[in-house]
Design a protein around this motif. Structure first.
Motif, PDB file in Angstrom:
ATOM      1  N   GLN A 101     -18.786  31.212  -5.220  1.00  0.00           N
ATOM      2  CA  GLN A 101     -18.538  29.772  -5.354  1.00  0.00           C
ATOM      3  C   GLN A 101     -18.464  29.358  -6.818  1.00  0.00           C
ATOM      4  O   GLN A 101     -17.600  28.564  -7.211  1.00  0.00           O
ATOM      5  CB  GLN A 101     -19.635  28.988  -4.630  1.00  0.00           C
ATOM      6  N   ILE A 102     -19.358  29.902  -7.635  1.00  0.00           N
ATOM      7  CA  ILE A 102     -19.342  29.588  -9.063  1.00  0.00           C
ATOM      8  C   ILE A 102     -18.058  30.088  -9.711  1.00  0.00           C
ATOM      9  O   ILE A 102     -17.422  29.384 -10.508  1.00  0.00           O
ATOM     10  CB  ILE A 102     -20.580  30.194  -9.757  1.00  0.00           C
ATOM     11  N   ASN A 103     -17.656  31.303  -9.362  1.00  0.00           N
ATOM     12  CA  ASN A 103     -16.425  31.864  -9.927  1.00  0.00           C
ATOM     13  C   ASN A 103     -15.209  31.033  -9.541  1.00  0.00           C
ATOM     14  O   ASN A 103     -14.315  30.792 -10.362  1.00  0.00           O
ATOM     15  CB  ASN A 103     -16.248  33.307  -9.460  1.00  0.00           C
ATOM     16  N   GLN A 104     -15.156  30.591  -8.287  1.00  0.00           N
ATOM     17  CA  GLN A 104     -14.041  29.762  -7.832  1.00  0.00           C
ATOM     18  C   GLN A 104     -14.020  28.418  -8.558  1.00  0.00           C
ATOM     19  O   GLN A 104     -12.955  27.903  -8.905  1.00  0.00           O
ATOM     20  CB  GLN A 104     -14.139  29.537  -6.319  1.00  0.00           C
ATOM     21  N   LEU A 105     -15.204  27.874  -8.795  1.00  0.00           N
ATOM     22  CA  LEU A 105     -15.300  26.609  -9.524  1.00  0.00           C
ATOM     23  C   LEU A 105     -14.719  26.744 -10.924  1.00  0.00           C
ATOM     24  O   LEU A 105     -13.937  25.898 -11.379  1.00  0.00           O
ATOM     25  CB  LEU A 105     -16.766  26.172  -9.599  1.00  0.00           C
ATOM     26  N   LEU A 106     -15.059  27.824 -11.608  1.00  0.00           N
ATOM     27  CA  LEU A 106     -14.572  28.038 -12.976  1.00  0.00           C
ATOM     28  C   LEU A 106     -13.067  28.285 -13.006  1.00  0.00           C
ATOM     29  O   LEU A 106     -12.371  27.842 -13.924  1.00  0.00           O
ATOM     30  CB  LEU A 106     -15.307  29.214 -13.610  1.00  0.00           C
ATOM     31  N   LEU A 107     -12.552  28.984 -12.000  1.00  0.00           N
ATOM     32  CA  LEU A 107     -11.121  29.266 -11.947  1.00  0.00           C
ATOM     33  C   LEU A 107     -10.291  28.003 -11.773  1.00  0.00           C
ATOM     34  O   LEU A 107      -9.134  27.940 -12.200  1.00  0.00           O
ATOM     35  CB  LEU A 107     -10.818  30.239 -10.797  1.00  0.00           C
ATOM     36  N   GLN A 141     -15.713  19.356   4.152  1.00  0.00           N
ATOM     37  CA  GLN A 141     -16.382  20.244   5.096  1.00  0.00           C
ATOM     38  C   GLN A 141     -17.170  21.336   4.380  1.00  0.00           C
ATOM     39  O   GLN A 141     -18.255  21.709   4.807  1.00  0.00           O
ATOM     40  CB  GLN A 141     -15.351  20.887   6.031  1.00  0.00           C
ATOM     41  N   THR A 142     -16.611  21.848   3.285  1.00  0.00           N
ATOM     42  CA  THR A 142     -17.218  22.977   2.586  1.00  0.00           C
ATOM     43  C   THR A 142     -17.163  22.761   1.079  1.00  0.00           C
ATOM     44  O   THR A 142     -16.415  21.913   0.579  1.00  0.00           O
ATOM     45  CB  THR A 142     -16.475  24.285   2.910  1.00  0.00           C
ATOM     46  N   PHE A 143     -17.930  23.577   0.362  1.00  0.00           N
ATOM     47  CA  PHE A 143     -17.892  23.520  -1.101  1.00  0.00           C
ATOM     48  C   PHE A 143     -16.520  23.951  -1.615  1.00  0.00           C
ATOM     49  O   PHE A 143     -16.015  23.392  -2.593  1.00  0.00           O
ATOM     50  CB  PHE A 143     -18.988  24.416  -1.683  1.00  0.00           C
ATOM     51  N   ALA A 144     -15.912  24.920  -0.958  1.00  0.00           N
ATOM     52  CA  ALA A 144     -14.578  25.379  -1.369  1.00  0.00           C
ATOM     53  C   ALA A 144     -13.565  24.242  -1.309  1.00  0.00           C
ATOM     54  O   ALA A 144     -12.678  24.132  -2.167  1.00  0.00           O
ATOM     55  CB  ALA A 144     -14.131  26.534  -0.473  1.00  0.00           C
ATOM     56  N   GLU A 145     -13.704  23.391  -0.315  1.00  0.00           N
ATOM     57  CA  GLU A 145     -12.807  22.242  -0.173  1.00  0.00           C
ATOM     58  C   GLU A 145     -13.045  21.216  -1.283  1.00  0.00           C
ATOM     59  O   GLU A 145     -12.135  20.489  -1.679  1.00  0.00           O
ATOM     60  CB  GLU A 145     -13.041  21.599   1.199  1.00  0.00           C
ATOM     61  N   ALA A 146     -14.267  21.177  -1.797  1.00  0.00           N
ATOM     62  CA  ALA A 146     -14.611  20.202  -2.837  1.00  0.00           C
ATOM     63  C   ALA A 146     -14.143  20.631  -4.225  1.00  0.00           C
ATOM     64  O   ALA A 146     -13.907  19.783  -5.098  1.00  0.00           O
ATOM     65  CB  ALA A 146     -16.127  19.993  -2.856  1.00  0.00           C
ATOM     66  N   ILE A 147     -14.004  21.927  -4.443  1.00  0.00           N
ATOM     67  CA  ILE A 147     -13.720  22.451  -5.785  1.00  0.00           C
ATOM     68  C   ILE A 147     -12.490  21.821  -6.448  1.00  0.00           C
ATOM     69  O   ILE A 147     -12.556  21.424  -7.622  1.00  0.00           O
ATOM     70  CB  ILE A 147     -13.615  23.995  -5.742  1.00  0.00           C
TER      71      ILE A 147
END
Length: 252
Positions: free
Chosen positions: A138-144, A112-118
């Motif tokens: 979003q970038i910060n969450q991806l790196l974490l 549904q969202t990019f956050a769900e894909a991370i």
């Protein structure tokens, strides 16, 4: 009397040209972040805030209908168009391309969202991000979410330069579609991509990345389209949309 076409897509440009040459007074609106198209009709760019808001613009320019031909993920603009049309008692029609459908050998996972894909990217080595601009959050969450022992690279492809700080692991690729199958195949091989994140835009301009992913057995995370407020009429055939617009709004 004028029709306001909310564009930013090849379909919007095509439709505006066709309507204009049928004698319909067309105003084509585009954000103008990438380029301002050269059309025969009037073209405005930069949004409606600088023009007193969409409702004010409709009233000032005596707009008789809004035609939403924006990108399927332009949720804010599409919903604003529906609300403004309702407030001004004019119709709001919408054309959106049909979404892509996975083929038998595709490896799609819908989110549904990019956050769900991370979390699905956590163990990947080379991530191709082709879902538009990303926010700093979003970038910060991806790196974490990347494992500390993982050496991951990300390739962010957009038409406009990101206005956020990119990490050392992320490289920006500037590109504007349409993209060919051969070029997409070469890109995925060159960067050794092992997963793709994409929006389900539909149409032919960017489908080649999915065809190349299929050939290379690369999985795809497909971000689903957002829910939009209902327009008065919705079309998925550009020909049918054009036909009905001409029948309804062409001067007699």
């Amino acid at each position: 009397m004028s029709i306001l076409v909310l564009g930013g897509t090849a379909d919007g440009r095509h439709l505006s040209q066709q309507l204009y040459h049928q004698g319909i007074n067309v105003i084509y609106s585009v954000a103008g972040l990438v380029r301002i198209p050269d059309l025969d009709c009037e073209v405005i760019s930069g949004g409606f805030s600088q023009r007193g808001g969409l409702v004010h613009f409709i009233q000032q320019r005596h707009i008789t209908a809004i035609i939403d031909v924006t990108h399927p993920y332009a949720q804010t603009m599409s919903n604003t168009a529906v609300d403004a049309a309702k407030a001004c008692h004019i119709p709001c029609w919408r054309f959106h391309r049909l979404p892509w459908e996975p083929q038998t050998t595709d490896q799609w996972q819908e989110c549904q969202t990019f956050a769900e894909a991370i979390p699905l990217l956590q163990t990947k080595h080379s991530v191709f991000l082709s879902a538009g601009q990303l926010s700093q959050e979003q970038i910060n969450q991806l790196l974490l979410n990347i494992r500390k022992t993982q050496q991951q690279r990300q390739w962010l492809r957009t038409a406009v330069k990101p206005n956020v700080k990119l990490p050392k692991t992320m490289q920006w690729i500037k590109a504007i579609g349409p993209f060919s199958y051969d070029n997409e195949l070469q890109l995925l091989k060159q960067y050794r991509v092992d997963i793709i994140v994409s929006k389900n835009s539909g149409g032919e301009a960017t489908i080649a990345k999915l065809q190349a992913a299929r050939a290379l057995s690369i999985p795809v995370i497909m971000l689903q389209r957002p829910e939009l407020k209902h327009a008065d009429k919705t079309f998925h055939s550009l020909t049918e949309c054009e036909k009905q617009l001409i029948a309804t709004f062409k001067p007699q």
